[in-house]
Motif scaffolding. Structure first.
Motif, short mmCIF file in Angstrom:
data_model
loop_
_atom_site.label_atom_id
_atom_site.label_comp_id
_atom_site.label_asym_id
_atom_site.label_seq_id
_atom_site.Cartn_x
_atom_site.Cartn_y
_atom_site.Cartn_z
N TYR A 137 46.43 46.19 46.19
CA TYR A 137 45.89 45.56 45.20
C TYR A 137 45.93 46.82 43.83
N TRP A 138 46.19 46.43 42.94
CA TRP A 138 45.71 47.17 41.72
C TRP A 138 44.96 46.48 40.96
N TYR A 139 43.51 47.39 40.61
CA TYR A 139 42.56 46.91 39.67
C TYR A 139 42.57 47.94 38.53
N ARG A 140 41.87 47.44 37.54
CA ARG A 140 41.22 47.96 36.25
C ARG A 140 39.90 47.81 36.09
N GLN A 141 39.19 48.83 35.80
CA GLN A 141 37.72 48.74 35.80
C GLN A 141 37.59 49.23 34.44
N ASP A 142 36.81 48.42 33.70
CA ASP A 142 36.38 48.88 32.26
C ASP A 142 34.81 48.64 32.25
N PRO A 143 34.13 49.19 31.67
CA PRO A 143 32.66 49.43 31.50
C PRO A 143 31.98 47.79 31.21
N GLY A 144 31.20 47.38 32.09
CA GLY A 144 30.49 46.13 31.98
C GLY A 144 31.26 45.00 32.26
N MET A 145 32.63 45.42 32.66
CA MET A 145 33.50 44.13 32.94
C MET A 145 34.04 43.74 34.45
N GLY A 146 33.26 44.71 35.41
CA GLY A 146 33.79 44.77 36.87
C GLY A 146 35.15 44.98 37.00
N LEU A 147 35.72 44.56 37.91
CA LEU A 147 36.89 44.74 38.35
C LEU A 147 37.87 43.80 38.04
N LYS A 148 39.09 43.95 37.46
CA LYS A 148 40.32 43.01 37.17
C LYS A 148 41.34 43.12 37.81
N LEU A 149 41.84 42.14 38.64
CA LEU A 149 43.13 42.47 39.24
C LEU A 149 44.17 42.09 38.54
N ILE A 150 45.07 43.14 38.57
CA ILE A 150 46.31 43.23 37.71
C ILE A 150 47.62 42.63 38.66
N TYR A 151 47.85 43.43 39.69
CA TYR A 151 48.99 42.79 40.77
C TYR A 151 48.17 42.97 42.03
N TYR A 152 48.98 42.13 42.97
CA TYR A 152 48.60 42.48 44.31
C TYR A 152 49.95 42.07 45.03
N SER A 153 49.93 42.80 46.38
CA SER A 153 51.11 42.41 47.12
C SER A 153 50.71 42.08 48.68
N VAL A 154 51.13 41.29 49.35
CA VAL A 154 50.86 40.62 50.69
C VAL A 154 52.01 41.40 51.76
N GLY A 155 52.80 42.23 51.34
CA GLY A 155 53.86 43.00 52.32
C GLY A 155 55.11 43.60 51.37
#
Lengths: 113, 111
Positions: free
Chosen positions: A33-51
């Motif tokens: 997974y790739w997440y971005r984390q911005d102050p007060g915004m928690g983690l937002k999922l950008i892209y993910y891969s299952v294999g």
């Protein structure tokens, strides 16, 4: 056992530049997974891969691209950096199913100026 | 769509005070629940998790959480906090192949 390794740790980009954030894991995890984390915004999922060879968009994919040619590597590409992409980026992986523990990399702090 | 709500965005406590951080989720099926902690300048680490069985789960560093299915809640507790517990705490719920995250609670413990 290195776990999840991200490079670089810090980067400053100019608007319009491109770069690749590297992520590699040595645990033979299928899910990444790739997440971005911005102050007060928690983690937002950008892209993910299952294999290897399989990727899918998360909540905030615009402006990013990914590839998954091997089980170990899951690079994140920014093609035309924008100030809105200033953030801390985390790569994570877990074994076959999402209900197991996710292991996180140390993060990449990116500033776009 | 699934969502996770953490009620407290910022909590300030003195050492030895008790802690409870709220987490509610919206999903009617079987869930797996997690609490992660992020110490200043570090990456996220698993604090504890619930998959099934005893709804009271114990994690690292004296933390525990109770899963109450009827309330869709998974609150995190610690009887006596320490200055070293200063961190950001995230609740997460699984959703098929990915986790849904709460916005996090920033905890500051004053010595």
């Amino acid at each position: 056992n290195a776990g999840v390794t991200q490079t670089p740790k810090f980067r400053i980009l100019k608007i319009g530049q491109s770069m690749t954030l590297q992520c590699t894991q040595d645990m033979n995890h299928n899910y990444m997974y790739w997440y971005r984390q911005d102050p007060g915004m928690g983690l937002k999922l950008i892209y993910y891969s299952v294999g290897a060879g399989i990727t899918d968009k998360g909540e905030v994919p615009n402006g990013y691209n990914v590839s998954r040619s091997t089980t170990e590597d899951f690079p994140l590409r920014l093609e035309l950096a924008a100030p809105s992409q200033t953030s801390v980026y985390f790569c994570a992986s877990n074994p076959d199913r999402a209900n197991t523990e996710a292991f996180f990399g140390q993060g990449t702090r990116l500033t776009v100026v | 769509a699934q969502s996770v709500s953490q009620h407290n965005h910022h909590v300030i406590l003195s050492e030895a005070a008790s802690l409870e951080l709220g987490c509610n989720y919206s999903y009617g099926g079987t869930v797996n629940l997690f609490w992660y902690v992020q110490y200043p300048g570090q990456h996220l680490q698993l604090l504890l998790k619930y998959f099934s069985g005893d709804p009271l789960v114990k994690g690292i560093k004296g933390f525990e959480a109770e899963f109450i299915k009827s309330k869709f809640s998974f609150n995190l507790r610690k009887p006596s906090v320490q200055w070293s517990d200063t961190a950001e705490y995230f609740c997460a719920v699984n959703n098929q192949r990915k986790l849904i995250w709460g916005l996090g609670t920033s905890l500051a413990v004053n010595p």
